[in-house]
Design a protein around this motif. Sequence first.
Motif, short mmCIF file in Angstrom:
data_model
loop_
_atom_site.label_atom_id
_atom_site.label_comp_id
_atom_site.label_asym_id
_atom_site.label_seq_id
_atom_site.Cartn_x
_atom_site.Cartn_y
_atom_site.Cartn_z
N SER A 154 -35.92 1.38 44.57
CA SER A 154 -34.82 1.64 43.64
C SER A 154 -34.24 3.04 43.86
CB SER A 154 -35.32 1.50 42.20
OG SER A 154 -34.29 1.79 41.28
N GLY A 155 -35.10 4.02 44.09
CA GLY A 155 -34.63 5.38 44.34
C GLY A 155 -33.80 5.47 45.61
N VAL A 156 -34.24 4.79 46.66
CA VAL A 156 -33.50 4.78 47.93
C VAL A 156 -32.14 4.12 47.74
CG1 VAL A 156 -33.50 3.86 50.28
CG2 VAL A 156 -35.56 4.91 49.37
N GLN A 157 -32.11 3.02 46.98
CA GLN A 157 -30.84 2.33 46.73
C GLN A 157 -29.91 3.18 45.88
OE1 GLN A 157 -32.25 -1.42 45.14
NE2 GLN A 157 -32.04 -2.41 47.14
N ASP A 158 -30.45 3.89 44.89
CA ASP A 158 -29.62 4.78 44.07
C ASP A 158 -29.02 5.90 44.91
OD1 ASP A 158 -30.17 3.27 41.82
OD2 ASP A 158 -31.75 4.62 41.09
N LYS A 159 -29.83 6.45 45.81
CA LYS A 159 -29.34 7.53 46.68
C LYS A 159 -28.21 7.02 47.56
CE LYS A 159 -30.67 10.59 50.39
NZ LYS A 159 -31.67 10.91 51.38
N ALA A 160 -28.36 5.82 48.11
CA ALA A 160 -27.32 5.25 48.96
C ALA A 160 -26.04 5.03 48.16
CB ALA A 160 -27.79 3.94 49.58
N SER A 161 -26.18 4.54 46.94
CA SER A 161 -25.00 4.34 46.08
C SER A 161 -24.32 5.65 45.76
CB SER A 161 -25.41 3.64 44.79
OG SER A 161 -25.88 2.35 45.05
N ASP A 162 -25.11 6.69 45.47
CA ASP A 162 -24.54 8.00 45.16
C ASP A 162 -23.79 8.59 46.36
OD1 ASP A 162 -25.62 7.79 42.62
OD2 ASP A 162 -27.33 9.12 43.04
N LEU A 163 -24.38 8.45 47.55
CA LEU A 163 -23.70 8.95 48.75
C LEU A 163 -22.40 8.19 49.02
CD1 LEU A 163 -26.65 9.65 51.22
CD2 LEU A 163 -25.07 11.31 50.24
N ALA A 164 -22.44 6.88 48.83
CA ALA A 164 -21.23 6.08 49.05
C ALA A 164 -20.14 6.47 48.05
CB ALA A 164 -21.55 4.59 48.94
N ALA A 165 -20.53 6.66 46.80
CA ALA A 165 -19.55 7.06 45.79
C ALA A 165 -18.97 8.43 46.10
CB ALA A 165 -20.20 7.05 44.40
N TYR B 225 -18.65 9.76 49.05
CA TYR B 225 -17.76 9.60 50.20
C TYR B 225 -16.42 9.03 49.76
CZ TYR B 225 -15.87 8.09 54.66
OH TYR B 225 -15.05 7.90 55.73
N GLU B 226 -16.47 8.04 48.86
CA GLU B 226 -15.24 7.42 48.37
C GLU B 226 -14.39 8.41 47.58
OE1 GLU B 226 -16.71 4.07 46.22
OE2 GLU B 226 -17.20 2.95 48.06
N ARG B 227 -15.04 9.35 46.89
CA ARG B 227 -14.30 10.38 46.14
C ARG B 227 -13.76 11.47 47.06
NH1 ARG B 227 -18.85 10.06 42.71
NH2 ARG B 227 -19.62 11.97 43.67
N GLY B 228 -14.28 11.51 48.30
CA GLY B 228 -13.84 12.55 49.24
C GLY B 228 -14.56 13.87 49.04
N ASP B 229 -15.80 13.82 48.60
CA ASP B 229 -16.56 15.04 48.33
C ASP B 229 -17.19 15.65 49.57
OD1 ASP B 229 -15.94 14.88 45.67
OD2 ASP B 229 -17.86 14.00 45.05
N GLY B 230 -16.71 15.32 50.73
CA GLY B 230 -17.20 15.93 51.97
C GLY B 230 -18.47 15.33 52.52
N THR B 231 -18.85 14.18 52.04
CA THR B 231 -20.04 13.52 52.56
C THR B 231 -19.71 12.89 53.91
OG1 THR B 231 -20.76 13.02 50.31
CG2 THR B 231 -21.80 11.79 52.06
N ASP B 232 -20.61 13.08 54.86
CA ASP B 232 -20.43 12.54 56.20
C ASP B 232 -20.66 11.03 56.19
OD1 ASP B 232 -20.13 12.36 58.94
OD2 ASP B 232 -22.19 12.99 59.36
#
Length: 120
Positions: free
Chosen positions: A63-74, A76-83
């Motif tokens: 669950s923690g790994v999935q939450d982290k993936a969701s947070d990174l995707a969000a 990236y979609e917001r344009g917060d500089g995530t690779d």
Amino acid sequence: MSIGGIGAGSGLPDALALRQQIVEQSDVLRSLNGVKAGQQAPQPPAIGGGFADVMKQAVANVSGVQDKASDLAAAYERGDGTDIAQVMLARQEAGIAFEATLQVRNKLLSAYQEIMRMGI
């Protein structure tokens, strides 16, 4: 390593060994993904706990790994500089963790059904 070979009826020890291999690969992905030493990454379950505790910890890790993936995707979609590479690695890690947990669940269910078919 092939996940497709799991259905051969090899038993719970093989399923747990497969899960351990996937956790090790997840650690490699995590190191490539840039988890820093100061960050707290999900830890493997402590030895000596009950079976229910081990399973709860495993599900919590997934669950923690999935939450982290969701947070990174969000992010990236917001344009917060995530690779995008970090996002894709996190999604792959979450998918592998989920698949491993699903395979362990299938092995446990198969073992339970086999025990229930045994005569007393």
